[in-house]
Write a protein that holds these residues in place. Sequence first.
Motif, PDB file in Angstrom:
ATOM      1  N   GLN A  65       1.108  24.687 -35.965  1.00  0.00           N
ATOM      2  CA  GLN A  65       1.648  25.676 -36.487  1.00  0.00           C
ATOM      3  C   GLN A  65       2.143  26.265 -35.600  1.00  0.00           C
ATOM      4  OE1 GLN A  65      -2.043  27.676 -36.844  1.00  0.00           O
ATOM      5  NE2 GLN A  65      -3.518  26.213 -38.420  1.00  0.00           N
ATOM      6  N   ASP A  66       2.692  25.648 -34.430  1.00  0.00           N
ATOM      7  CA  ASP A  66       3.112  25.736 -33.232  1.00  0.00           C
ATOM      8  C   ASP A  66       2.921  24.666 -32.492  1.00  0.00           C
ATOM      9  OD1 ASP A  66       4.904  27.867 -31.984  1.00  0.00           O
ATOM     10  OD2 ASP A  66       2.479  28.270 -30.735  1.00  0.00           O
ATOM     11  N   ILE A  67       4.058  25.000 -31.280  1.00  0.00           N
ATOM     12  CA  ILE A  67       4.744  24.589 -30.473  1.00  0.00           C
ATOM     13  C   ILE A  67       5.465  24.660 -29.383  1.00  0.00           C
ATOM     14  CG2 ILE A  67       7.010  23.547 -31.291  1.00  0.00           C
ATOM     15  CD1 ILE A  67       6.725  21.052 -30.238  1.00  0.00           C
ATOM     16  N   MET A  83       2.522  16.515 -26.575  1.00  0.00           N
ATOM     17  CA  MET A  83       1.287  16.093 -26.770  1.00  0.00           C
ATOM     18  C   MET A  83       0.530  16.052 -28.216  1.00  0.00           C
ATOM     19  SD  MET A  83      -0.427  19.145 -23.482  1.00  0.00           S
ATOM     20  CE  MET A  83       0.663  19.097 -21.690  1.00  0.00           C
ATOM     21  N   ILE A  84       0.945  16.612 -28.718  1.00  0.00           N
ATOM     22  CA  ILE A  84       0.399  16.446 -30.584  1.00  0.00           C
ATOM     23  C   ILE A  84       0.885  14.707 -30.914  1.00  0.00           C
ATOM     24  CG2 ILE A  84      -0.558  18.474 -30.161  1.00  0.00           C
ATOM     25  CD1 ILE A  84       1.899  19.225 -32.150  1.00  0.00           C
ATOM     26  N   ARG A  85       2.319  15.139 -30.401  1.00  0.00           N
ATOM     27  CA  ARG A  85       2.894  13.577 -30.990  1.00  0.00           C
ATOM     28  C   ARG A  85       2.175  12.167 -30.894  1.00  0.00           C
ATOM     29  NH1 ARG A  85       4.781  11.035 -34.931  1.00  0.00           N
ATOM     30  NH2 ARG A  85       6.344  10.164 -34.619  1.00  0.00           N
ATOM     31  N   GLU A  86       1.369  12.139 -29.400  1.00  0.00           N
ATOM     32  CA  GLU A  86       0.232  11.493 -29.100  1.00  0.00           C
ATOM     33  C   GLU A  86      -0.522  11.354 -30.682  1.00  0.00           C
ATOM     34  OE1 GLU A  86      -1.575  10.349 -26.196  1.00  0.00           O
ATOM     35  OE2 GLU A  86       0.180  11.075 -24.722  1.00  0.00           O
ATOM     36  N   LEU A  87      -0.820  12.261 -31.565  1.00  0.00           N
ATOM     37  CA  LEU A  87      -2.616  12.253 -31.926  1.00  0.00           C
ATOM     38  C   LEU A  87      -1.591  11.735 -33.291  1.00  0.00           C
ATOM     39  CD1 LEU A  87      -3.671  16.206 -30.996  1.00  0.00           C
ATOM     40  CD2 LEU A  87      -4.245  13.406 -29.722  1.00  0.00           C
ATOM     41  N   GLY A  88      -0.488  11.496 -33.628  1.00  0.00           N
ATOM     42  CA  GLY A  88       0.066  10.896 -35.130  1.00  0.00           C
ATOM     43  C   GLY A  88       0.960  12.115 -35.036  1.00  0.00           C
ATOM     44  N   GLY A 121      10.239  14.022 -31.363  1.00  0.00           N
ATOM     45  CA  GLY A 121      10.020  12.992 -32.937  1.00  0.00           C
ATOM     46  C   GLY A 121       8.711  13.522 -33.936  1.00  0.00           C
ATOM     47  N   LEU A 122       9.361  14.987 -33.846  1.00  0.00           N
ATOM     48  CA  LEU A 122       8.679  15.706 -34.859  1.00  0.00           C
ATOM     49  C   LEU A 122       9.855  16.331 -35.665  1.00  0.00           C
ATOM     50  CD1 LEU A 122       5.950  17.869 -32.505  1.00  0.00           C
ATOM     51  CD2 LEU A 122       5.213  15.720 -33.861  1.00  0.00           C
ATOM     52  N   VAL A 123       8.802  16.428 -37.312  1.00  0.00           N
ATOM     53  CA  VAL A 123       9.967  16.873 -37.668  1.00  0.00           C
ATOM     54  C   VAL A 123       9.813  18.799 -37.434  1.00  0.00           C
ATOM     55  CG1 VAL A 123      10.473  17.528 -39.953  1.00  0.00           C
ATOM     56  CG2 VAL A 123      10.155  15.578 -39.064  1.00  0.00           C
ATOM     57  N   PRO A 124      10.408  20.427 -36.985  1.00  0.00           N
ATOM     58  CA  PRO A 124      10.002  21.647 -37.331  1.00  0.00           C
ATOM     59  C   PRO A 124      10.708  21.698 -38.532  1.00  0.00           C
ATOM     60  CG  PRO A 124      12.493  21.272 -36.131  1.00  0.00           C
ATOM     61  CD  PRO A 124      11.560  19.449 -36.964  1.00  0.00           C
ATOM     62  N   ILE A 125       9.349  23.054 -39.014  1.00  0.00           N
ATOM     63  CA  ILE A 125       9.569  23.535 -39.913  1.00  0.00           C
ATOM     64  C   ILE A 125      10.053  24.966 -39.563  1.00  0.00           C
ATOM     65  CG2 ILE A 125       7.997  23.993 -42.045  1.00  0.00           C
ATOM     66  CD1 ILE A 125       6.567  21.902 -41.729  1.00  0.00           C
ATOM     67  N   VAL A 126      10.729  25.058 -39.720  1.00  0.00           N
ATOM     68  CA  VAL A 126      11.526  26.840 -39.238  1.00  0.00           C
ATOM     69  C   VAL A 126      11.590  27.907 -40.043  1.00  0.00           C
ATOM     70  CG1 VAL A 126      13.176  28.046 -38.178  1.00  0.00           C
ATOM     71  CG2 VAL A 126      13.563  25.276 -37.702  1.00  0.00           C
ATOM     72  N   CYS A 127      10.247  28.500 -40.101  1.00  0.00           N
ATOM     73  CA  CYS A 127      10.060  29.527 -40.906  1.00  0.00           C
ATOM     74  C   CYS A 127      10.946  30.890 -40.202  1.00  0.00           C
ATOM     75  CB  CYS A 127       9.105  30.663 -40.495  1.00  0.00           C
ATOM     76  SG  CYS A 127       7.501  29.222 -40.940  1.00  0.00           S
TER      77      CYS A 127
END
Length: 248
Positions: A65-67, A83-88, A121-127
């Motif tokens: 929900q954030d980063i 960190m969260i990329r490691e979790l899939g 490597g994450l896709v940001p969903i920019v609000c």
Amino acid sequence: MKKLVVGNWKMHGSRASNAELLQGLVSADLTVTAPRADVVVCPPFVFLSDVAAALKGVAISVGSQDISAQAQGAFTGEVSGLMIRELGVKYAIVGHSERRSYHAESDQLVAEKAKSALSHGLVPIVCVGETLAERESSQTEVVVARQLKAVIDTLGDQLVQIVVAYEPVWAIGTGKTASPEQAQAVHALLRAQLKAAMPQAAAVPLLYGGSVKPDNAVELFAQPDIDGGLIGGAALKAADFVAIARAA
Ligand code: PEP
């Protein structure tokens, strides 16, 4: 364009209620939507690992929900994309209006969070989205253009890799949905701004968010520039979220 339906669980859930919700999504077999829609759920950080594990092999992706804008370091309480990329995890919502208003996140910080997401490597969903006062004073165009410009200026060629969600603040969690025409009008402006910045960015998926429910999703998703939805309250009820994903 393939639709994208993202559920933002906000600060809701427990291990038990998440398991029940996921069971509802998995048993509904959202793979039938896969040719036409990608589905993502965004639980609170602490549940990302559990949820990613529970959805292994299921056609539903996981987002945060954030980063943090940072990768690592002395930033107490922050969680990074690294960190969260490691979790899939595949997606990260950035600039949700609740972050912008309750945590004073600026347009520039949101843009840096989007850049950080991409670098891991994450896709940001920019609000982006205007408040009721801004809409009533005819500031909608100016506000969303300013919010998006910070992202355009910061990302350069990486702009093509993002997702944008238009979420009028007055429609979030209020039961007041923008009409399909109101939403389409803003989406068309966002599309034009992206295209002007970089022709290939015309293909950036544009989601609508704000009190999307099973009974208004079909009409919203039928608009030419609405490529899917960011869903809050209705994402907590498996039957509603499944119905919205199917509407896509
Ligand atoms: C949201 O929080 O992103 C949202 C759109 O919430 P809701 O669907 O409850 O309005």
